[in-house]
Scaffold this motif. Structure first.
Motif: not given
Length: 287
Positions: A98-107
């Motif tokens: 229902t929600q995808s945040y993808g790859i975190h830019e920093k971590w």
């Protein structure tokens, strides 16, 4: 009476023969070689057969255990059945992203939410993966998107009455049905016209590179938009195209999603190939 005595004597004689060395006469127990004189001792055939069979049965048992460990899947569990007693349990769940945040830019970590049940009363759980596993998932092109119907397997973490799931391997994501991507309309926008009103939209623009900064997780380009700070374009490490490799002064065409980072509007590239060098500056004109 005498027959019973003879039987006892025979039994004792057989016991003495099997437990004492026939060479030096010392007690050796179950050893097949005397620890004192190194002579071989005679044992009953049944004992030798039992030893061989025990090794064979143990080996077959280990092979069967290895087979089941590699081929038997983790039993499926409902999200609604997870509770405090499930903490650190290894489970397999099924649901819709229902929600995808993808790859975190920093971590570099990965996060998404899986839901099961009716739309009016869904049960959800957040699934995450640390940077090393997240990178392997991205390299395998298995990052779940919103609407994907998937199996996901991992370790339950229960904190403050809320369950979450930790992924340990890219193989623990299995797609049942992928969501159909709705084609997004890409509109051309002048660089100096990009602001918060188009945040979240996919745009295409052009500009000359004023600065180029490299980070462990990606590349940050600053385009000339007429302002003192310039306009920022973020390109994740896995999306950087070495074949293009733009330099300061080059005119580039950028396609990406408008987003806000630390209060500033910028463009984030979504896939490799969304940056193209339209015109390169002649070497003699580069500073």
């Amino acid at each position: 009476m005498e027959q019973e005595k003879n039987k006892v004597d025979a039994s004792e004689a057989r016991y003495h023969q099997e437990t004492h060395c026939q060479s030096c006469g010392r007690f050796v127990g179950v050893f097949t070689r005397c620890p004192y004189c190194q002579a071989l001792t005679q044992k009953r055939m049944s004992i030798r057969v039992f030893k061989v069979l025990s090794v064979l049965v143990s080996t077959v048992g280990l092979l069967l255990l290895l087979f089941y460990a590699r081929n038997v899947k983790t039993p499926e569990t409902k999200i609604s059945d997870l509770g405090p007693l499930s903490n650190f349990a290894h489970v397999r769940i099924k649901g819709i992203v229902t929600q995808s945040y993808g790859i975190h830019e920093k971590w570099g970590s990965l996060g998404f939410v899986v839901s099961e049940g009716a739309n009016d009363n869904p049960v959800t759980i957040r699934v995450s993966a640390y940077s090393k596993v997240a990178k392997a998932i991205a390299d395998a092109d298995k990052i779940p998107k919103k609407g994907d119907y998937i199996y996901v397997e991992g370790q339950v973490r229960f904190q403050k009455d809320t369950a979450s799931l930790l992924l340990n391997a890219p193989e623990h994501i299995e797609f049942i049905e992928k969501a159909v991507d709705d084609p997004e309309i890409v509109s051309f926008v002048e660089l100096d016209s990009i602001n918060s009103s188009v945040s979240g939209k996919l745009v295409r623009t052009t500009g000359n590179i004023n600065a180029k900064q490299s980070f462990p997780t990606g590349m940050l380009l600053t385009l000339d938009d007429g302002s003192a700070n310039g306009f920022k374009v973020w390109i994740a490490k896995n999306l950087w195209d070495e074949r293009q490799n733009p330099e300061v002064g080059d005119l580039v065409e950028i396609t990406g999603k408008v987003a806000s980072f630390k209060g500033e509007i910028q463009i984030n590239l979504l896939k490799k190939g969304d940056l193209k060098v339209a015109k390169r500056v002649a070497p003699e004109n580069k500073q």
